[in-house]
Design an enzyme around this catalytic site. Sequence first.
Site, PDB file in Angstrom:
ATOM      1  N   GLU A  94       1.234   6.349  -7.148  1.00 58.30           N
ATOM      2  CA  GLU A  94       0.141   7.249  -7.509  1.00 58.30           C
ATOM      3  C   GLU A  94       0.558   8.715  -7.382  1.00 58.30           C
ATOM      4  O   GLU A  94       0.223   9.539  -8.246  1.00 58.30           O
ATOM      5  CB  GLU A  94      -1.071   6.967  -6.626  1.00 58.30           C
TER       6      GLU A  94
ATOM      7  N   GLU B  80       0.831  -1.205   0.000  1.00 62.35           N
ATOM      8  CA  GLU B  80       0.000   0.000   0.000  1.00 62.35           C
ATOM      9  C   GLU B  80       0.869   1.259   0.000  1.00 62.35           C
ATOM     10  O   GLU B  80       0.541   2.256  -0.671  1.00 62.35           O
ATOM     11  CB  GLU B  80      -0.913  -0.003   1.228  1.00 62.35           C
TER      12      GLU B  80
END
Length: 236
Positions: free
Chosen positions: A75, A68
């Site tokens: 991102e 994550e």
Amino acid sequence: MKKGTKQDITQSFNVAIEGIIETIRTERNMKFHAFCTILVLMISIFLGVSRMELIVLSISMSLVLAAELLNTAIESFVDLVSPDYNLLAKRAKDVGAGAVFIAATNALIVGYLVFHKRIAGEFASFFDLLKESYANVIVFLLIFLVILVISIKSFFKKGTPLRGGIPSGHSALGGALFVGIFFLTDDVRIFYLSLFLLILVLQSRVEGKIHTVLETIIGAVLGMGVTYLFLSVLKI
């Protein structure tokens, strides 16, 4: 020279910790993963898992958190260099999300293999305890209904958790107690008395302009329905 090296190491730790905290603070998925990690650790201590099982669980949870973190970094970088839509940017984000999905799926499988027999045994003992005590059943149901009503109110975003909104919490609890009394006694006089008290509860919520008629009826039906189904399953 040594002092500078020590400061560099300390700064590296600070940067790493700040990155983790920032990700937890800003990313919804990371909040969820962190919550699940803490929950699994607490359950592991409570159920007394073995040392090897705890190691496997720790590795699996660490992989999810690391994936994550990397996905968030990807991102952020993609948004920086390609603020407009780009097929390659989409591919990079999809691949990062895929890595998180694989790690999370692995963690779920590991958690199931470690906990399923233990949790099944605990639930069996829990329901045996409920069956032995009618008072425990009613208390459990009332707590469950309170949580359910608050959850439904938060979904509709109307009223506050303890006042107003749909459904009426007081009506739900009144309906639950009405059905609980119905299962407890065969005396028709007590049945009508409890029904009368339920109607008074509904009327007071409407009279006080806290709920509409529909909200109180939905609350009462919810409480009666949940209680009836639960007591029927336990065959009390």
